[in-house]
Design an enzyme around this catalytic site. Structure first.
Site, PDB file in Angstrom:
ATOM      1  N   GLY A  61      29.805  -9.187  62.922  1.00 21.78           N
ATOM      2  CA  GLY A  61      29.937  -7.778  62.550  1.00 21.78           C
ATOM      3  C   GLY A  61      28.716  -7.258  61.833  1.00 21.78           C
ATOM      4  O   GLY A  61      28.107  -7.978  61.028  1.00 21.78           O
TER       5      GLY A  61
ATOM      6  N   ALA B 224      26.719 -15.320  59.857  1.00 25.33           N
ATOM      7  CA  ALA B 224      26.543 -13.950  59.327  1.00 25.33           C
ATOM      8  C   ALA B 224      26.476 -13.978  57.805  1.00 25.33           C
ATOM      9  O   ALA B 224      25.516 -14.510  57.242  1.00 25.33           O
ATOM     10  CB  ALA B 224      27.648 -13.034  59.832  1.00 25.33           C
TER      11      ALA B 224
ATOM     12  N   GLY C  56      34.594  -4.480  71.434  1.00 18.23           N
ATOM     13  CA  GLY C  56      33.207  -4.627  70.992  1.00 18.23           C
ATOM     14  C   GLY C  56      32.901  -5.964  70.373  1.00 18.23           C
ATOM     15  O   GLY C  56      31.847  -6.149  69.751  1.00 18.23           O
TER      16      GLY C  56
ATOM     17  N   ILE D  96      22.728  -3.778  62.903  1.00 21.23           N
ATOM     18  CA  ILE D  96      22.543  -4.474  61.619  1.00 21.23           C
ATOM     19  C   ILE D  96      21.629  -3.666  60.705  1.00 21.23           C
ATOM     20  O   ILE D  96      21.911  -3.499  59.509  1.00 21.23           O
ATOM     21  CB  ILE D  96      21.972  -5.882  61.858  1.00 21.23           C
TER      22      ILE D  96
ATOM     23  N   LYS E 166      23.099 -21.701  66.809  1.00 21.95           N
ATOM     24  CA  LYS E 166      23.494 -21.881  65.408  1.00 21.95           C
ATOM     25  C   LYS E 166      23.593 -23.364  65.058  1.00 21.95           C
ATOM     26  O   LYS E 166      23.166 -23.799  63.983  1.00 21.95           O
ATOM     27  CB  LYS E 166      24.822 -21.184  65.142  1.00 21.95           C
TER      28      LYS E 166
END
Length: 821
Positions: free
Chosen positions: A801, A615, A668, A479, A686
């Site tokens: 991601g 995200a 991944g 990140i 979350k």
């Protein structure tokens, strides 16, 4: 008379090369007009004289060593500048003057007493030495020059070390002397004479004052103050990196800034020139081609920037004296006695602030006079203190005064509001405030630790078109790398479209660190990182950030560390804003969650964590917007795991569960150990955050979360073994998909929050349900509210991601930047 006064400060004449440069300036000026030259002592000499005087008064014979340094400086200058044929006269003068100086210091040493009269005499030698050497050098170079001792023309009172000038008497002597003068007079700055003829000084930097007194008395066209900077700056460039030279300021602005700490000009220098209407120019002898700053009245051809604030200045090494008590209210004469008492003991008041209730009066005075002031005021108000009419007389050290100055502030409503809002957003506590009725100067007192921070944020807010935020990143993983790339690639756009500089001033992981106030080169940031030698803890990194005390600071957490999350309250208490992608703060223990919230509410710093859930999706912002606008949230449903969304989307295509998990691992999408994703723990954290956002008191254990790891595979085994045995789960999922299809439904791993409960499990959903339309690693949250009852509000998009998460972090940084600036 058509003439200019050129004053050269100590740095402009500190060595032979600098004096040769001064010669060039004088020659060029003389091509257009006659000149009068005023000089200071050469650099270091005034300090050496003062040190020698103090040592002598203590009976320390080491003063002779200081005297030797003074002699060496001047003899080396003579050897460098004066040719052999003319050196004898200069050396004889120096020897005689040095001998007199030595006698005075010897007398002080014998008496162990340094009177103001002796001190002024000792301090006068610096200018006498430099003026004699420079006048001799000019004559050698073909310029008709003469040495002029200002003690013969500037008359002062008998306050020897900070004398007040008798302008009427001085003007008469100056005009008489220059009436018959020819050539270039080289005048000693800084010094004058009392009525009895004894030497006096005009205060530190008083050579500027000498120049304007002479210029005003003679009626010259212009006074040029030659120094080592390009002009009068918008703020002290040693404290404010983006300070810039001002092309023009008014007389009144120059006076205010000088009195408030700007060292480029002596505080009293402006008045004689202003009264005579003579412009003053501040020039750089190291860069004589620079235009410098013109002080005077604006000319028709000049374009003056339309800003309410012209410049900032500050004074430190001062003390705040506060006199307070309920017995002062409505009592006439308290203020009069206070000021008269201090004036009678020659204590200068720099700043005054009084509450309208008359219950307290705050003054700022020099540190050196603080204890004396306290003592004499305790004596003056002894009766009132004993009667508790005055309850306290306190001194507060380690403070600084900052002055915000501008002629146009009076014509711009809201300057004060903007000023204090800027300070407040940066967590700078204002201790006292003073503002004149002309609204030209707003002065305020802050803790000395906040002086630089206050100067920089106020300067940026009022005097720069572009703002700066200082970012400190924790973590250098996926990140962080994506975020750094985005910051680097959008630097130009941010500057052009938002007038914003996002400066990455620090990076750290457990092994490496770099902290650089001016910013790290984001093209080579990995090379900038250096091995840590500070214990490798987050605490050490945060202590460095706090020690910098930079304005507009933002801490960015790109880790998954509980230690970093536990540091949030400390950061917020230090007024450092936070952007975090780390869920372990808001999804940590209830005690940590409450501590973070309490710290946030008591701080002016911002705390944003949008990427904790979904995200880059605007889930938390949407939830808060709904609640803040008065909508009631009935239920939240959704899928908040990109990995599990992918698995169930592929299941609906008829693939085997174990094969999908293997594909996700190879792509991944999962952690190195897929059980971390299949356990649903990340999804549960979350939902815990969303539940807390709704106002429910929840802990992690309160979230009902179905694990997708088959019960018989929850033993200790390697990842490879687990992946091999996961095939045993395929039949169960095939059966669930079959049963759902028979009922025109599908299955999904989804959650629901309602009535204070949070549940996450494999659910059978109608094909019309929005979740059934997900693809890939998409996340989705569905808000059912009073307003969105029949048609719930859906937030859908990529929920995982590095690039997406970094984009969400970047957006939060910009939100905080917009708040700060």
């Amino acid at each position: 008379m058509s003439m200019k006064v050129l004053k050269f400060g100590g740095t402009s004449i500190q060595d032979g090369d600098r004096i040769r440069n001064v010669l060039g300036i004088i020659r060029r000026t003389m091509q257009d007009t006659p000149v009068i030259v005023v000089v200071s002592a050469i650099r270091k000499v005034t300090d050496l004289l003062l040190e020698a005087a103090v040592m002598a008064s203590d009976g320390d014979v080491g003063y002779s060593k200081k005297l030797g340094e003074i002699e060496t400086l001047h003899r080396e200058l003579v050897e460098d500048l004066i040719e052999t044929a003319g050196r004898k006269d200069v050396e004889e003068y120096l020897q005689a003057e040095l001998s007199e100086l030595g006698d005075v210091l010897h007398g002080v040493c014998l008496l162990h007493e340094l009177s103001d009269k002796s001190s002024a005499l000792i301090m006068s030698f610096g200018e006498r030495f430099s003026a004699w050497i420079i006048s001799s050098f000019l004559r050698q170079e073909g310029i008709e020059a003469s040495y002029v001792d200002a003690r013969n023309m500037i008359v002062t009172d008998s306050n020897h070390c900070d004398a007040r000038v008798d302008m009427k008497a001085s003007r008469k002597l100056i005009r008489a002397w220059f009436k018959g003068a020819s050539g270039v007079p080289v005048v000693t700055g800084y010094i004058g004479a009392a009525p009895d003829g004894t030497a006096t000084t005009l205060g530190r930097g008083g050579s500027d004052y000498t120049a304007t007194i002479i210029g005003a008395s003679v009626g010259v066209d212009k006074i040029e103050i030659w120094t080592d900077v390009d002009g009068f700056f918008s703020a002290d460039p040693k404290r404010v990196r983006d300070a810039y030279a001002l092309p023009f300021i008014s007389y009144s602005e120059a006076m205010e800034l000088s009195h408030s700490g700007a060292k480029v000009l002596h505080p009293y220098s402006v008045h004689p020139a202003m009264k005579a209407g003579i412009p003053i120019s501040i020039r750089n002898s190291y860069n004589p081609d620079a235009e410098g700053t013109r002080i005077g009245m604006p000319e028709k051809s000049e374009t003056v920037p339309e800003r309410p604030v012209t410049g900032l200045s500050s004074i430190n090494n001062v003390v705040l004296l506060n006199l307070s008590g309920s017995g002062m209210v409505g009592v006439p004469g308290i203020a009069s006695r206070l000021f008269s008492c201090l004036a009678g003991h020659m204590i200068n008041i720099i700043f005054i602030s009084q509450a309208s209730s008359e219950q307290s009066i705050s003054l700022v005075i020099n540190l050196a006079q603080a204890e004396k002031a306290r003592r004499i005021l305790e004596e003056e108000f002894a009766v009132e203190i004993a009667a508790r009419q005055i309850e306290s007389l306190t001194l507060r050290r380690h403070i600084a005064i900052i002055a915000v100055v501008g002629n146009d502030m009076s014509g711009h409503p809201g300057v004060s509001a903007h000023l204090f809002e800027t300070l407040g957003k940066n967590g700078i506590n204002v201790i006292a405030v003073a503002q004149g009725a002309n609204e030209m100067n707003i002065s305020f007192v802050v803790d000395s630790r906040d002086e630089d921070k206050a100067l920089n944020c106020v300067h940026e807010s009022f005097l720069l078109s572009r703002r700066t935020v200082h970012v400190f990143i924790a973590g250098t993983g996926t990140i962080a790398k994506s975020l750094i790339g985005q910051l680097r690639d959008h630097t130009y756009t941010l500057r052009k479209e938002m007038e914003l500089d996002v400066v990455v001033s620090g990076m750290a992981n457990t092994r490496m660190m770099v902290v650089k106030d001016g910013g790290i080169d984001l093209r080579n940031w990995e090379k900038a990182l250096k091995p840590r030698e500070d214990g490798k803890t987050i605490k050490n990194y945060i202590e460095r950030i706090k020690a910098r005390n930079l304005h507009n600071s933002i801490f960015v957490d790109c880790t998954a560390s509980s230690d970093v999350a536990e540091s949030y309250p400390d950061l917020l208490a230090s007024n450092i804003s936070i952007v975090t992608a780390n869920k372990l703060g808001m999804a940590g223990s209830w005690a940590l969650y409450e501590t973070i919230r309490d710290a946030q509410h008591s701080s002016n710093a911002r705390f944003l964590y949008e990427t904790n859930v979904g995200a880059g999706l605007p889930i938390i912002n949407t939830l808060n917007d709904l609640r803040n606008s008065g909508d009631k949230i009935i239920k939240i449903e959704g899928v908040l795991s990109g990995t599990l969304s992918y698995i169930f989307n592929e299941l609906r295509k008829g693939k085997k569960f174990s094969d999908i998990v293997r594909q996700a691992k190879e792509a991944g999408y999962t952690e190195p150990d897929p059980r971390e994703d299949l356990s649903g723990a990340d999804f549960a954290r979350k939902f815990l955050i969303l539940g807390r956002e709704l106002g429910y008191r929840l802990d992690y254990e309160d979230i009902e979360c179905e694990s997708l790891v088959p019960e018989h595979l929850r033993t200790d085994m390697s990842v490879d073994t687990f992946m091999e045995k996961l095939r045993s789960a395929d039949a169960g999922y095939d059966e669930k998909i079959r049963k759902a299809a028979e009922n025109d439904m599908t299955i999904a791993y989804a959650g629901e929050i309602s009535e204070g409960k949070a549940r996450i499990s494999v659910k059978m959903l109608p094909l019309s349900n929005p979740v059934a339309g997900l693809s890939g690693t998409e996340n989705m949250v569905v808000f059912t509210t009073d307003r969105y009852l029949d048609t719930p509000l859906v937030v859908k998009g990529p929920g995982a991601g590095g690039e997406v998460t970094a984009g969400g972090v970047f957006a939060d940084i910009l939100r905080i930047a917009s708040y700060l600036i």
